[in-house]
Every structure is written in C-alpha cells, then in structure tokens.
Write an enzyme that holds these catalytic residues in place. Structure first.
Site, PDB file in Angstrom:
ATOM      1  N   HIS A 149       0.849  -1.208   0.000  1.00  0.00           N
ATOM      2  CA  HIS A 149       0.000   0.000   0.000  1.00  0.00           C
ATOM      3  C   HIS A 149       0.880   1.253   0.000  1.00  0.00           C
ATOM      4  O   HIS A 149       0.683   2.161  -0.802  1.00  0.00           O
ATOM      5  CB  HIS A 149      -0.913   0.029   1.229  1.00  0.00           C
ATOM      6  CG  HIS A 149      -1.500   1.393   1.468  1.00  0.00           C
ATOM      7  ND1 HIS A 149      -2.601   1.861   0.784  1.00  0.00           N
ATOM      8  CD2 HIS A 149      -1.099   2.417   2.272  1.00  0.00           C
ATOM      9  CE1 HIS A 149      -2.857   3.111   1.167  1.00  0.00           C
ATOM     10  NE2 HIS A 149      -1.969   3.471   2.060  1.00  0.00           N
ATOM     11  N   HIS A 154       1.451   5.168  -2.519  1.00  0.00           N
ATOM     12  CA  HIS A 154       1.895   6.535  -2.184  1.00  0.00           C
ATOM     13  C   HIS A 154       3.130   7.010  -2.946  1.00  0.00           C
ATOM     14  O   HIS A 154       3.232   8.203  -3.256  1.00  0.00           O
ATOM     15  CB  HIS A 154       2.220   6.612  -0.686  1.00  0.00           C
ATOM     16  CG  HIS A 154       1.016   6.662   0.202  1.00  0.00           C
ATOM     17  ND1 HIS A 154       0.236   7.783   0.358  1.00  0.00           N
ATOM     18  CD2 HIS A 154       0.464   5.710   0.986  1.00  0.00           C
ATOM     19  CE1 HIS A 154      -0.746   7.530   1.216  1.00  0.00           C
ATOM     20  NE2 HIS A 154      -0.642   6.272   1.601  1.00  0.00           N
ATOM     21  N   GLU A 195      -5.292   9.885   0.279  1.00  0.00           N
ATOM     22  CA  GLU A 195      -5.699   8.469   0.284  1.00  0.00           C
ATOM     23  C   GLU A 195      -6.817   8.180  -0.725  1.00  0.00           C
ATOM     24  O   GLU A 195      -6.791   7.137  -1.382  1.00  0.00           O
ATOM     25  CB  GLU A 195      -6.144   8.048   1.683  1.00  0.00           C
ATOM     26  CG  GLU A 195      -5.032   8.063   2.729  1.00  0.00           C
ATOM     27  CD  GLU A 195      -3.938   7.003   2.493  1.00  0.00           C
ATOM     28  OE1 GLU A 195      -3.022   6.906   3.302  1.00  0.00           O
ATOM     29  OE2 GLU A 195      -3.997   6.264   1.477  1.00  0.00           O
ATOM     30  N   SER A 214      -4.174   1.435  -4.588  1.00  0.00           N
ATOM     31  CA  SER A 214      -3.613   0.158  -4.111  1.00  0.00           C
ATOM     32  C   SER A 214      -4.720  -0.844  -3.806  1.00  0.00           C
ATOM     33  O   SER A 214      -4.462  -1.924  -3.292  1.00  0.00           O
ATOM     34  CB  SER A 214      -2.775   0.392  -2.845  1.00  0.00           C
ATOM     35  OG  SER A 214      -3.589   0.930  -1.819  1.00  0.00           O
TER      36      SER A 214
END
Ligand code: HBI
Ligand code: FE
Length: 294
Positions: A149, A154, A195, A214
């Site tokens: 993730h 990111h 996010e 993700s």
C-alpha cells in the site's frame, strides 16, 4: 475496526503505535522496539522470503493491469520508478531515484506511527513506508498499511513535483495543528486527498489517492460507479466530512489539478478550523447546500 476499502488500512487517524482497532488491541505487525525516536527503522530487505517477493509481484501485476483509464497519467508515468516489480524494492535505492526527482526519500517504519511523528517526517520530505508485507490470505484485504500500500499507493506521486510539495506542506501544516480537533480536520483532508482523492482530467475523472490506487476493487468503483457521491474539492466541506473505514468510500472529492492542492493549502488553516468548528459535521455520503457534484 476492519480496514477501509479492501487493501486499505484503518485507524489512520489514530496513528498511535501500537494502534488499537475497535474491539481492543491488535498486536502491531511491525517491531516498534527496533524503531528510533523518530519512529524510523531499518528495512530488513534480506528478511523478505521468495514467497513474499512473489506476493508483492502479484499485487503489483494486478494493480498495474487496472491503471489505464482509471489512474491519473502522473501516477502511471511514475509507477515504473518503483523498479523491477518482481521484488520488493530496496528503500535505499528507491530513495536515491526519488531524491533526484523531487528531493523526497522513503524511510522504513514498523507500521502506523503517531501523528506528530508522521507529520514531522513529511515535513522533512521523508515518506514513512511500512516494512512488513500482508499475508497471502490478505491479498484482497489488509487492515493496516503494508509495504505494498505504501510503496505502490503513495510513492509514485511523490515523483510529481506539485504533489510532492503538497505532501510536505501537509506535514508542516500538521506540525502547526497542535490542537486535537485540528488534527482530526487534517486527517480528513489527508483521507479525501492523499488516500482517496480523484482528479478531473481532459480524458475524464481519474484516481490519484493511494488508498484507491492500491485497492483491488475500489480503483474502478471510485472512478466509474454511479453509487458514490462525488463533489468538487472544497477545503471546509472536506474538513466537515467524516469518512468510513470499513467499506468503499461513500464520498469522493475531485480536484481540478495538483496545483489546486498547493494553492488551497498555502494559507494558514486557523480560520478554516474556526469555520469548520462552527459548522455541523457531515456523514460520509451526506449532501450539503453548496455541494458541486462532479
Ligand atoms: N503512520 N506509517 C503511517 N502511515 C500513515 O499513513 C499514517 C501514519 N500515522 C498517522 C496517519 N497516517 C494519519 O493520522 C494521517 O491522517 C495523518
Ligand atoms: Fe496510506
């Protein structure tokens, strides 16, 4: 608290290691005892097994196949910077590439870390990446942020200069937000941009949020499903809006450009916090006067 959408972690706005999850303590997956005072630790790359590298490769392959038409171009352009997808990247090598691009580095952490420590690392252009990888049975659903993730979700956009500057501005803003409710408001801003953010492009709506990018299922859902509410980015509105962490998002906020994120976060947030504190809190998915559907 179960994770947000599959592949997404929960408890992000708690961020106090070891993090409690609803029904009491869950033993942390990382070894916080080895962490330094700033919560960083070494990436024990040699400890990853061939099976773990293979699991990472399968996750990478599944997500990469979905990106065209759903992920923003800047993300797609940068994913290859993560290196050979057959292995979990060595953070040191990845940091050298990233630093040359936008002066960001990737640093290993044992897992979720306290907000203060998190903000402090972002303010130094250091992105904390969890060292551990989910188990095979968690292929579609992991409670906390794991290395996939954090890396796949990111890191690619940290190669995008304006987004890279936004992330540092966010960390600096977080360090200023000493009051608890301000941290809660900032956590909502992080949630609905970093996010779960969407961006309008000439080719149509695309995802830029790590929790979406993700996720095996939420990437397509967030961009194409008629079900969720999608609203034009509005800082006050975002800071008033709770988020759900046990299902796909009921609300997504849509920016026009990464430049917009920079411009919006430039001024001091104190007056925003005051306006938000004087307004009612909204549930995820709830409509409010002034909403501009996107
Ligand atoms: N810690 N390692 C890690 N990763 C995160 O994404 C993270 C965190 N601690 C706190 C946190 N996120 C949230 O509070 C953000 O909303 C600030
Ligand atoms: Fe994350």
């Amino acid at each position: 608290m179960p994770s947000g959408s599959p592949d997404f972690h929960s408890g992000v706005n708690q961020g106090v290691a070891p993090v409690t999850y609803g029904q009491g303590e869950r033993p942390p997956r990382g070894d916080y005892a080895q962490a330094r005072a700033d919560y960083t630790c070494e990436q024990d790359w040699a400890a990853y097994t061939p099976e773990q590298h293979e699991l990472y490769r399968r996750l990478f392959e599944r997500q990469s196949a979905q990106l065209p038409g759903l992920a923003c171009d800047e993300f797609i352009a940068a994913v290859s910077q993560l290196g050979e997808p057959s292995q979990i990247p060595r953070f040191e090598a990845l940091s050298e590439t990233l630093f040359r691009a936008t002066r960001w580095q990737v640093v290993a952490v044992p897992g979720l870390i306290p907000e203060e420590a998190f903000f402090a690392l972002l303010a130094q252009r250091k992105f904390p990446v969890t060292g551990w990888l989910r188990k095979p049975e968690e292929f579609d659903y992991v409670v906390e942020p794991d290395v996939f993730h954090d890396l796949f979700g990111h890191v690619p956009l940290l190669f995008e200069p304006r987004f890279a500057d936004y992330m540092q501005a966010y960390g600096i803003g977080g360090l200023k937000a000493s009051r608890l409710e301000a941290c809660e408001h900032l956590a909502r801003l992080y949630w609905y941009t970093v996010e779960f953010g969407l961006i309008d492009t000439p080719a149509g709506r695309r995802a830029y949020g790590a929790g979406i990018l993700s996720s095996g299922g939420e990437l397509r859902y967030s961009v194409t499903s008629p079900q969720p509410q999608r609203i034009a980015f509005d800082l006050d509105r975002i800071m008033r809006t709770r988020y759900t962490i046990d299902s796909y998002q009921a609300s997504y906020f849509v920016i026009d450009s990464f430049q917009q994120l920079i411009e919006v976060t430039a001024p001091d947030f104190t007056p925003v916090y005051a306006r938000v504190a004087a307004s009612s809190v909204l549930a995820a998915g709830e409509s409010a006067p002034g909403d501009r559907p996107r």
